[in-house]
Motif scaffolding. Sequence first.
Motif, PDB file in Angstrom:
ATOM      1  N   UNK A 167     -10.635  -1.061  -2.180  1.00  0.00           N
ATOM      2  CA  UNK A 167      -9.642  -0.116  -1.663  1.00  0.00           C
ATOM      3  C   UNK A 167      -9.999   0.808  -2.809  1.00  0.00           C
ATOM      4  N   UNK A 168      -9.291   0.362  -4.166  1.00  0.00           N
ATOM      5  CA  UNK A 168      -9.626   1.519  -5.646  1.00  0.00           C
ATOM      6  C   UNK A 168     -10.549   1.754  -5.763  1.00  0.00           C
ATOM      7  N   UNK A 169     -11.492   1.668  -5.668  1.00  0.00           N
ATOM      8  CA  UNK A 169     -12.304   1.387  -6.787  1.00  0.00           C
ATOM      9  C   UNK A 169     -12.242   1.319  -7.754  1.00  0.00           C
ATOM     10  N   UNK A 170     -11.612  -0.468  -8.422  1.00  0.00           N
ATOM     11  CA  UNK A 170     -11.198  -1.254  -9.480  1.00  0.00           C
ATOM     12  C   UNK A 170     -11.628  -2.158  -8.825  1.00  0.00           C
ATOM     13  N   UNK A 171     -12.011  -3.165 -11.408  1.00  0.00           N
ATOM     14  CA  UNK A 171     -12.353  -4.631 -11.231  1.00  0.00           C
ATOM     15  C   UNK A 171     -11.370  -5.352 -10.401  1.00  0.00           C
ATOM     16  N   UNK A 173      -2.204  11.729  14.893  1.00  0.00           N
ATOM     17  CA  UNK A 173      -3.378  10.861  15.157  1.00  0.00           C
ATOM     18  C   UNK A 173      -3.526   9.612  15.454  1.00  0.00           C
ATOM     19  N   UNK A 174      -1.936   8.513  15.676  1.00  0.00           N
ATOM     20  CA  UNK A 174      -1.856   7.316  16.047  1.00  0.00           C
ATOM     21  C   UNK A 174      -2.957   6.326  14.769  1.00  0.00           C
ATOM     22  N   UNK A 175      -3.592   7.135  13.268  1.00  0.00           N
ATOM     23  CA  UNK A 175      -3.780   6.296  12.166  1.00  0.00           C
ATOM     24  C   UNK A 175      -2.428   5.298  11.284  1.00  0.00           C
ATOM     25  N   UNK A 176      -2.200   4.172  11.927  1.00  0.00           N
ATOM     26  CA  UNK A 176      -0.685   3.258  11.365  1.00  0.00           C
ATOM     27  C   UNK A 176      -1.467   1.911  10.115  1.00  0.00           C
ATOM     28  N   UNK A 177      -3.069   2.634  10.152  1.00  0.00           N
ATOM     29  CA  UNK A 177      -3.164   1.851   8.880  1.00  0.00           C
ATOM     30  C   UNK A 177      -3.392   2.099   7.331  1.00  0.00           C
ATOM     31  N   UNK A 178      -2.519   1.377   7.264  1.00  0.00           N
ATOM     32  CA  UNK A 178      -2.083   1.869   5.293  1.00  0.00           C
ATOM     33  C   UNK A 178      -2.850   2.240   3.720  1.00  0.00           C
ATOM     34  N   UNK A 179      -4.452   1.544   4.719  1.00  0.00           N
ATOM     35  CA  UNK A 179      -5.473   1.506   3.674  1.00  0.00           C
ATOM     36  C   UNK A 179      -5.455   3.374   4.298  1.00  0.00           C
ATOM     37  N   UNK A 180      -5.814   4.146   5.194  1.00  0.00           N
ATOM     38  CA  UNK A 180      -5.679   5.645   4.836  1.00  0.00           C
ATOM     39  C   UNK A 180      -4.864   6.433   4.703  1.00  0.00           C
ATOM     40  N   UNK A 181      -3.413   6.248   4.285  1.00  0.00           N
ATOM     41  CA  UNK A 181      -2.537   6.735   3.085  1.00  0.00           C
ATOM     42  C   UNK A 181      -2.910   6.733   2.069  1.00  0.00           C
ATOM     43  N   UNK A 182      -3.176   5.410   1.496  1.00  0.00           N
ATOM     44  CA  UNK A 182      -3.659   4.899   0.192  1.00  0.00           C
ATOM     45  C   UNK A 182      -4.998   6.385  -0.132  1.00  0.00           C
ATOM     46  N   UNK A 221      -3.895  -1.463 -11.758  1.00  0.00           N
ATOM     47  CA  UNK A 221      -2.851  -1.261 -11.295  1.00  0.00           C
ATOM     48  C   UNK A 221      -1.038  -1.992 -10.914  1.00  0.00           C
ATOM     49  N   UNK A 222      -0.185  -2.611 -11.269  1.00  0.00           N
ATOM     50  CA  UNK A 222       0.735  -2.939 -11.224  1.00  0.00           C
ATOM     51  C   UNK A 222       1.264  -4.129 -10.148  1.00  0.00           C
ATOM     52  N   UNK A 223       2.237  -4.347  -9.494  1.00  0.00           N
ATOM     53  CA  UNK A 223       2.561  -4.775  -8.730  1.00  0.00           C
ATOM     54  C   UNK A 223       3.488  -5.628  -8.044  1.00  0.00           C
ATOM     55  N   UNK A 274       0.763  -1.534   0.449  1.00  0.00           N
ATOM     56  CA  UNK A 274      -0.305  -0.030  -0.199  1.00  0.00           C
ATOM     57  C   UNK A 274       1.106   1.419  -0.424  1.00  0.00           C
ATOM     58  N   UNK A 275       2.233   0.598   0.817  1.00  0.00           N
ATOM     59  CA  UNK A 275       3.110   2.562   0.770  1.00  0.00           C
ATOM     60  C   UNK A 275       3.355   2.197  -0.402  1.00  0.00           C
ATOM     61  N   UNK A 276       3.168   1.626  -1.624  1.00  0.00           N
ATOM     62  CA  UNK A 276       3.608   1.995  -3.327  1.00  0.00           C
ATOM     63  C   UNK A 276       2.787   2.210  -3.951  1.00  0.00           C
ATOM     64  N   UNK A 277       1.631   1.732  -3.489  1.00  0.00           N
ATOM     65  CA  UNK A 277       0.485   1.999  -4.363  1.00  0.00           C
ATOM     66  C   UNK A 277       0.509   3.452  -3.830  1.00  0.00           C
ATOM     67  N   UNK A 278       0.639   4.355  -2.631  1.00  0.00           N
ATOM     68  CA  UNK A 278       0.408   5.595  -2.661  1.00  0.00           C
ATOM     69  C   UNK A 278       2.067   6.413  -3.588  1.00  0.00           C
ATOM     70  N   UNK A 279       2.288   5.800  -3.426  1.00  0.00           N
ATOM     71  CA  UNK A 279       3.838   6.573  -4.633  1.00  0.00           C
ATOM     72  C   UNK A 279       3.931   6.695  -5.499  1.00  0.00           C
ATOM     73  N   UNK A 280       3.025   5.662  -6.240  1.00  0.00           N
ATOM     74  CA  UNK A 280       2.543   5.617  -7.501  1.00  0.00           C
ATOM     75  C   UNK A 280       1.647   6.857  -7.464  1.00  0.00           C
ATOM     76  N   UNK A 281       0.841   7.108  -6.797  1.00  0.00           N
ATOM     77  CA  UNK A 281      -0.702   7.735  -6.782  1.00  0.00           C
ATOM     78  C   UNK A 281       0.462   9.203  -6.824  1.00  0.00           C
TER      79      UNK A 281
END
Length: 159
Positions: A122-126, A73-82, A97-99, A46-53
Motif C-alpha cells: 500500500x505504501x510502496x515500501x519494502x 460516497x460509500x467508500x468503506x475500504x480504509x486503504x482508500x483513506x491511507x 512504519x512501526x505499528x 490503517x486508520x492509525x497509519x493515516x493519522x501518522x501520515x
Amino acid sequence: MKVKTGLGQDSHRFEAQKTDKQLVLGGVVFENEHALLGNSDADVVLHAIANGISGITGVNILGKISDDLCLKQGIADSKVYVQEALNYLNDWEICHISCSLECKKPKITPKIPEMKQSIAQLLGLMVDDVGITATTGEGLTDFGRGEGIQVLCIVTAVK
C-alpha cells in the motif's frame, strides 16, 4: 536530508453481535472474528497509519475527508483513506512504519507477515521497512481485556 515523524493512534470497540462484516487489520481479513464497530471497515491499523501520515502533512484525513468518502460516497475500504493521506505528502517520502497493536483477541502474531506485506504494498515500501508488534498490555486496559483494539503507529518520512 530532513526527517519527520508522525504519531498515529486509533481504537475501536468490537461489534456487540457477530455480523457479516469482517475483521480487517492492516488490510488483512481475520476470518471468524468479531468485526470492529465503525462506519468504514474500521481497520484500526490503517486508520492509525493515516493519522501518522497526517502528523507529517498537517492534513487530517480521519474526520471530514474520511466521512465524505465513507458516508457520502460509500467508500468503506480504509486503504482508500491511507491513499488519500499519501496525496498530501508532496516532496516527503515515507521510509518506515512501526505499528503496535494492543488487544486480547485475535491473535496477531500468525498474521504479521501478511499484514506487513499488505502495508508495504500500500505504501510502496519494502516489507523490512514495516514493523508490527502486538501486546495484551497485561489486561490493564479495555483493549487488553478483549473489548476492542488500539493501535499506535509511528511513520517516518524523509525529504
